[in-house]
Design a protein around this motif. Structure first.
Motif, PDB file in Angstrom:
ATOM      1  N   ARG A 161      19.675  -2.977  66.679  1.00  0.00           N
ATOM      2  CA  ARG A 161      20.784  -2.954  65.010  1.00  0.00           C
ATOM      3  C   ARG A 161      20.451  -1.701  65.053  1.00  0.00           C
ATOM      4  N   ARG A 162      20.671  -0.352  66.380  1.00  0.00           N
ATOM      5  CA  ARG A 162      20.067   0.726  66.223  1.00  0.00           C
ATOM      6  C   ARG A 162      20.073   2.092  64.699  1.00  0.00           C
ATOM      7  N   GLU A 163      21.418   1.869  64.589  1.00  0.00           N
ATOM      8  CA  GLU A 163      22.633   2.441  63.494  1.00  0.00           C
ATOM      9  C   GLU A 163      22.084   2.199  62.291  1.00  0.00           C
ATOM     10  N   LEU A 164      21.943   0.425  61.801  1.00  0.00           N
ATOM     11  CA  LEU A 164      21.736   0.296  60.883  1.00  0.00           C
ATOM     12  C   LEU A 164      19.918   0.283  60.796  1.00  0.00           C
ATOM     13  N   ALA A 165      19.295   0.365  61.116  1.00  0.00           N
ATOM     14  CA  ALA A 165      17.961   0.878  61.331  1.00  0.00           C
ATOM     15  C   ALA A 165      17.891   2.259  60.702  1.00  0.00           C
ATOM     16  N   GLU A 166      18.260   3.059  61.317  1.00  0.00           N
ATOM     17  CA  GLU A 166      18.477   4.257  60.597  1.00  0.00           C
ATOM     18  C   GLU A 166      18.991   4.777  59.365  1.00  0.00           C
ATOM     19  N   SER A 167      19.926   3.972  59.570  1.00  0.00           N
ATOM     20  CA  SER A 167      20.200   4.052  57.872  1.00  0.00           C
ATOM     21  C   SER A 167      19.572   3.375  57.080  1.00  0.00           C
ATOM     22  N   ASP A 168      19.086   2.636  57.143  1.00  0.00           N
ATOM     23  CA  ASP A 168      17.992   1.791  55.475  1.00  0.00           C
ATOM     24  C   ASP A 168      16.862   2.942  55.122  1.00  0.00           C
ATOM     25  N   ILE A 169      15.795   3.020  57.361  1.00  0.00           N
ATOM     26  CA  ILE A 169      14.778   4.070  57.176  1.00  0.00           C
ATOM     27  C   ILE A 169      15.000   6.118  57.064  1.00  0.00           C
ATOM     28  N   VAL A 170      16.329   5.963  57.232  1.00  0.00           N
ATOM     29  CA  VAL A 170      16.518   7.695  57.020  1.00  0.00           C
ATOM     30  C   VAL A 170      16.433   7.848  55.371  1.00  0.00           C
ATOM     31  N   ALA A 171      17.398   6.856  54.696  1.00  0.00           N
ATOM     32  CA  ALA A 171      17.878   7.391  53.292  1.00  0.00           C
ATOM     33  C   ALA A 171      16.683   6.732  52.800  1.00  0.00           C
ATOM     34  N   LYS A 172      15.952   6.036  53.022  1.00  0.00           N
ATOM     35  CA  LYS A 172      14.820   5.821  51.264  1.00  0.00           C
ATOM     36  C   LYS A 172      13.489   6.795  52.043  1.00  0.00           C
ATOM     37  N   ALA A 173      13.530   7.663  53.273  1.00  0.00           N
ATOM     38  CA  ALA A 173      13.111   8.587  54.105  1.00  0.00           C
ATOM     39  C   ALA A 173      13.426   9.630  52.923  1.00  0.00           C
ATOM     40  N   ARG A 174      14.360  10.402  53.122  1.00  0.00           N
ATOM     41  CA  ARG A 174      14.790  11.600  52.219  1.00  0.00           C
ATOM     42  C   ARG A 174      14.646  11.458  50.536  1.00  0.00           C
ATOM     43  N   ALA A 200       2.017  11.408  50.903  1.00  0.00           N
ATOM     44  CA  ALA A 200       1.942  11.697  52.025  1.00  0.00           C
ATOM     45  C   ALA A 200       2.638  12.246  51.448  1.00  0.00           C
ATOM     46  N   THR A 201       3.248  13.108  51.288  1.00  0.00           N
ATOM     47  CA  THR A 201       4.395  13.214  50.929  1.00  0.00           C
ATOM     48  C   THR A 201       4.997  14.955  52.264  1.00  0.00           C
ATOM     49  N   ASN A 202       3.525  15.597  52.196  1.00  0.00           N
ATOM     50  CA  ASN A 202       3.448  17.094  53.311  1.00  0.00           C
ATOM     51  C   ASN A 202       4.030  16.396  55.249  1.00  0.00           C
ATOM     52  N   SER A 203       3.446  15.517  55.187  1.00  0.00           N
ATOM     53  CA  SER A 203       2.952  15.241  56.622  1.00  0.00           C
ATOM     54  C   SER A 203       5.287  14.094  56.157  1.00  0.00           C
ATOM     55  N   LEU A 204       5.795  13.589  55.530  1.00  0.00           N
ATOM     56  CA  LEU A 204       7.035  13.427  55.620  1.00  0.00           C
ATOM     57  C   LEU A 204       8.024  14.404  55.755  1.00  0.00           C
ATOM     58  N   LEU A 205       8.032  15.547  54.812  1.00  0.00           N
ATOM     59  CA  LEU A 205       8.450  16.400  54.884  1.00  0.00           C
ATOM     60  C   LEU A 205       8.787  17.229  56.241  1.00  0.00           C
ATOM     61  N   GLU A 206       7.572  17.804  56.886  1.00  0.00           N
ATOM     62  CA  GLU A 206       7.387  17.683  58.196  1.00  0.00           C
ATOM     63  C   GLU A 206       8.098  16.958  59.074  1.00  0.00           C
ATOM     64  N   ALA A 207       7.857  15.813  59.034  1.00  0.00           N
ATOM     65  CA  ALA A 207       8.726  14.508  59.604  1.00  0.00           C
ATOM     66  C   ALA A 207       9.753  14.753  60.203  1.00  0.00           C
ATOM     67  N   LEU A 208      10.955  14.742  58.640  1.00  0.00           N
ATOM     68  CA  LEU A 208      11.888  14.996  58.438  1.00  0.00           C
ATOM     69  C   LEU A 208      13.024  16.150  58.612  1.00  0.00           C
ATOM     70  N   ALA A 209      11.697  17.017  59.004  1.00  0.00           N
ATOM     71  CA  ALA A 209      12.424  19.191  59.169  1.00  0.00           C
ATOM     72  C   ALA A 209      12.950  18.687  60.563  1.00  0.00           C
ATOM     73  N   ARG A 210      11.192  17.637  60.856  1.00  0.00           N
ATOM     74  CA  ARG A 210      11.713  17.812  62.535  1.00  0.00           C
ATOM     75  C   ARG A 210      12.461  17.036  63.331  1.00  0.00           C
ATOM     76  N   TRP A 211      12.588  15.417  62.714  1.00  0.00           N
ATOM     77  CA  TRP A 211      14.279  15.471  62.741  1.00  0.00           C
ATOM     78  C   TRP A 211      15.483  15.454  62.584  1.00  0.00           C
ATOM     79  N   ASP A 212      15.445  15.828  61.036  1.00  0.00           N
ATOM     80  CA  ASP A 212      17.358  17.053  61.368  1.00  0.00           C
ATOM     81  C   ASP A 212      17.000  17.577  62.486  1.00  0.00           C
TER      82      ASP A 212
END
Length: 950
Positions: free
Chosen positions: A843-856, A937-949
């Motif tokens: 269930r890729r869409e549900l997985a992405e919804s859980d993970i990305v929302a929490k990451a933001r 690890a916030t900086n690493s996460l911010l970089e990851a989200l920027a690349r994700w977007d």
């Protein structure tokens, strides 16, 4: 000047300064009785001698021998009974009032006669210790209004060119007066100087923006727009000029040149930061005939009322009148004071209220009743009678207590916003420049000023008093002294005709109007910090809760207590300035220590009954209760409160200030004090609450050596949890030591659950997930926050993602941005496990919804909990991108997430690392991280989200 000197070539010899003050007081309150105490206050100030009343009687007797029967003796004291024509101030007001039926040249002649009565500043040769300040301001304001009205009349008579120089001189004297500016602009335009008229508007706009940070009023902006459009209605035609010489003035569509006789005083300074309040009050007045501006003293209710009344007058063309009730002694004088301002003539006997209502029956006017609180019943009676009539006049009241009559619309005047760009900071800067033209500030200074304004509750009076001290103190110095605000903000030795009341005097006025029970509840409430409830007040005041609720309700109505709901629980608080006043009153009367003892006693008894949501909202009061026994040496009570707080707040990340109290208390205890070991338990729980891992480790080591079995077990279990990843063997030894310590009852069960959790963690780290499940399942409902996440992770690792999702749903967070550190940890576990389970189920869409929302959410977190949120989000994102086939990026993210504090997240990180082929490197990095580390690890996460977007 008191008398009309045109009646005699020489003024009567009325004696020295004190007799002049007596006469000035009688003249300023013409027709109203004044007692000896009120006159003595004006003559001597606060240092009146014991013989003051007798001296006043002597002064009055001497004056009567000079001026005769115009000073009458009454039961309530003395009053001036002279005809209005005998007093210049009264003649001035009457001439101004008579101009309402005239316009053009006729109006100008009457108004010029009124202005001709002035021979200097009012009461300039009298020192009345502030008693005449209100009357001086009123007369000065009326003089400005008459000047403006006379200029309006001359503009209507076609004298625009002759007026320009006079108006420019008045603008130099009153640069912020927008009505003078509007007259200047209109005079220039009518004189054919349009470009200069527009330049005059720009000068006003730049002055207001540079000096005060505000735009011109909508009316002035509208005048500029009409000039740009060359609106013909701004010009005078010969017919209109001829008509203006004879026709009475009638309310027309308002222009800056319309004559609107009023008795509004003009404030010495412009009103700042209240545009939204002005708009809302005017909106209420469009549908209600009675609006009350309510609030504690010092909020600027009078200034707001004057500005609203002035704008209403300009917009409607109907007169606005100001009645200062602060000078009225009793409710019996309210109708008389209003009648005097409205020029209601006595015609024989009859009820004064009915005469007033009859006079106003056909009037379209606005009456401002200022300072109603001390004559509230009389004001309510007047307002109720006015609303019962079919007239069109309106009432705008200011009061610290609502009038409570049918038809009243109450507008609680709010504090000024104290943010960095808020109105409070702008007010401070503007007032500081008034006393110190060289005052300037940068962004750092504004941050200090913002904090200062917040500490002052955004109260305009307090802010203005603070700004006035910038001649001798910087904002930083004022802030450093603000705990003693009443002394810090007291006026200096310089004397001023326009001096403001002190903060303490303003609150004294409110306090004196309370009955004894209200006074008692208010002062006792000074020991509370932040929110408190009715039961706490009842406990500390020692009355029943129903009585406490009624008294709090009365204090709310009188603007001294603030009510605020929170999830169905009603709480109360005092503005910090009011709280400081109440606490100071307790200190001066010698009652503070006894009340603090009762405050402590209440919280010691009630602390076990507080529900979870109360802990956080009542935290300031728990801390205040902790502080008191530390000060007075009752260390056992302090530790009892700290231990209970540590147990309740171990889930909250905002407990650093409470943890600081542990240090204060520890330094107060002797090295051999038996209380030290009890303090360790509280310190350990509080350190966990802020994720201070270094302190958790050091406190656990100290606790593990305690002779108290419960303290020792807590320390050993915490050490075992912290070392299980680095050295499972050492963790087992620590568990054995904990078992050997022994414990009874509930604490024995606590030991069993804790030991099984550590052993299950060892199995999880070894990949023995079934063995871990066997240890954990019996404790599913034990209440340990991380048991269920571990069970869910073990089920996922044994190929049962659906069962794992069911377990995960049982600890799903209701608020993913919760402040609780352990709740954040559980939320992180939920998001990571849920996302990985959804991926395992395809269930890729549900997985992405859980993970990305929490990451933001985690990327914008604050506090120590971000280390947990950011690292766990990296685990989920790494699994997502690896599922997309980008193993290189997944490797970068998973290796950046090596610092986890929960074994369940360590295991999940290792599983994802195994999927991308870097499990051994992940294990090595995890073991290399110190157990007391806290890496964000916030900086690493911010970089990851920027690349994700992207």
């Amino acid at each position: 000047m008191f008398w009309d000197r045109s009646r005699s070539r020489r003024s009567p010899n009325i004696g020295g300064p004190k007799q002049r003050t007596v006469l000035a007081m009688l003249v300023s309150r013409a027709g109203q009785p004044l007692n000896a105490d009120a006159i003595a206050q004006a003559v001597y100030g606060e240092d009146a001698p014991a013989t003051a009343r007798r001296a006043v009687q002597t002064y009055v007797s001497s004056l009567r021998s000079v001026v005769g029967d115009v000073i009458g003796k009454e039961a309530g004291g003395w009053s001036l009974v002279a005809d209005r024509d005998a007093v210049d101030a009264s003649r001035f007001e009457d001439l101004y009032g008579s101009a309402r039926d005239l316009r053009g040249e006729a109006a100008s002649e009457v108004l010029a006669e009124a202005l001709g009565l002035w021979r200097g500043d009012p009461y300039s040769d009298v020192e009345a210790h502030g008693a005449l300040d209100g009357e001086i301001a009123r007369l000065a304001g009326l003089r400005i209004s008459v000047r403006q009205a006379r200029i309006d009349a001359d503009l209507e008579s076609g004298l625009a060119g002759d007026l320009i120089g006079e108006i420019e001189a008045l603008l130099a004297e009153h640069p912020y007066q927008e009505r003078f500016r509007a007259q200047h602009i209109l005079a220039l335009y009518r004189a054919g100087r349009q470009s200069e008229a527009l330049r005059s508007y720009q000068q006003m706009r730049e002055l207001l923006l540079d000096e005060l940070g505000v735009d011109p009023s909508p009316d002035l902006q509208g005048l500029e727009r009409r000039i740009l459009e060359q609106d013909d209605s701004l010009l005078l035609t010969p017919e209109r000029t001829a008509d203006s010489r004879s026709a009475p003035i009638t309310p027309a569509s308002p222009t800056p040149a319309s004559l609107t006789p009023s008795t509004l005083p003009v404030p010495a300074t412009p009103l700042l930061g209240r545009e939204e309040e002005i708009r809302r009050v005017r909106e209420l007045m469009s549908t209600h005939r009675l609006v009350t501006l309510a609030g504690v003293g010092g909020l600027g209710k009078t200034h707001l009322a004057l500005e609203v009344a002035d704008r209403e007058q300009t917009a409607t063309g109907h007169a606005a009148h100001f009645v200062d009730l602060s000078v009225v002694s009793t409710g019996n004088d309210v109708v008389s004071a209003v009648s005097d301002v409205l020029h209601v003539r006595e015609r024989g006997g009859g009820d004064p209220l009915r005469r007033l209502l009859a006079h106003m029956a056909d009037k379209r006017a606005l009456v401002v009743l200022d300072n109603c609180e001390h004559v509230i019943d009389a004001c309510a009676e007047l307002a109720e009678a006015a609303l019962a009539e079919r007239g069109e006049w309106r009432v705008l009241a200011t009061s610290r207590e609502v009038l409570d009559v049918a038809g009243e619309q109450v507008f609680p005047v709010p504090s000024l916003s104290a943010g960095g760009d808020g109105a409070a900071v702008g007010l401070f800067e503007a007032r500081a420049r008034e006393v110190n033209p060289d005052f300037g500030c940068n962004d750092a200074d504004r941050a200090v000023i913002a904090e200062l304004c917040e500490r002052l509750d955004g109260m305009p009076l307090a802010i203005e008093l603070a700004a006035a001290r910038t001649m001798v103190m910087s904002p930083t110095e004022i802030l450093a002294r603000i705990d003693d605000r009443f002394r810090t903000l007291a006026p200096g030795r310089r004397r001023s005709r326009n001096r403001r009341p002190t903060l303490e005097a303003t609150l004294d006025w409110s306090y004196d109007l309370l009955d004894p029970d209200e006074q008692h509840v208010l002062t006792v409430s000074g020991v509370f910090r932040g929110r408190f409830d009715a039961s706490a007040v009842a406990g500390v005041v020692q009355i029943d809760e129903y009585a406490a609720t009624e008294l709090l309700d009365s204090l709310i109505a009188k603007s001294l207590v603030v009510s605020e709901g929170d999830g169905g629980v009603t709480g109360f608080r005092l503005l910090e300035t009011v709280r400081a006043y109440a606490e100071g009153h307790l200190r001066r009367t010698g009652k503070l220590d006894a009340v603090r003892d009762r405050h402590l006693e209440y919280h010691v008894q009630a602390i076990g009954d507080l529900v979870d949501q109360q802990w956080h909202s009542l935290k300031p009061n728990i801390e205040a209760a902790i502080d008191w026994p530390v000060v007075c040496g009752h260390h056992s009570d302090a530790i009892e409160l700290l231990t209970a707080a540590g147990s309740a707040w171990h889930e909250h990340s905002t407990v650093q200030s409470t943890l600081d109290r542990v240090d204060v208390l520890a330094s107060a205890l002797t090295p051999d004090s038996p209380l030290r070991e009890r303090l360790l338990s509280a310190e350990l729980q509080l350190a966990l609450g802020v994720s201070d891992w270094e302190r958790v480790l050091s406190t656990s080591r100290e606790a593990s050596k305690s002779t108290d079995p419960e303290v020792r077990i807590n320390g050993l279990l915490m050490l075992a949890n912290m070392t299980v990843i680095k050295d499972p063997g050492e963790a087992i030894q620590l568990l054995d030591a904990a078992r050997a310590t022994g414990a009874d009852g509930d604490y024995h069960n606590h030991l069993i659950v804790g030991a099984d959790k550590v052993r299950a963690d060892i199995h999880m780290l070894a990949g023995e997930f079934e063995a871990a499940l066997a240890l954990l399942r019996p404790h599913t409902d034990a209440g340990w926050l991380l048991v269920k996440p571990s069970i869910a992770a073990a089920l996922l690792m044994t190929g049962r993602p659906s069962e794992a999702l069911d377990i995960a749903a049982s600890f799903a967070p209701t608020d993913i941005s919760a402040e609780s550190t352990l709740e954040v940890g559980v939320a992180d576990c939920y998001s990571a496990i849920s996302g990985l389970c959804q991926l395992a189920l395809g269930r890729r869409e549900l997985a992405e919804s859980d993970i990305v929302a929490k990451a933001r959410s985690a990327a914008h977190g604050q506090g120590r909990q971000v280390e947990l949120a950011a690292n766990s989000s990296l685990i989920g994102l790494a699994a997502l991108v690896n599922d997309d086939g980008d193993s290189v990026w997944a490797t970068e993210m998973i290796l950046a997430a090596e610092d986890q504090k929960f074994v369940v997240l360590f295991v999940l990180a290792r599983i994802v690392a195994e999927q991308v082929g870097v499990r051994e490197e992940m294990v090595r990095r995890q073991r290399a991280v110190p157990i007391d580390a806290a890496r964000d690890a916030t900086n690493s996460l911010l970089e990851a989200l920027a690349r994700w977007d992207a």
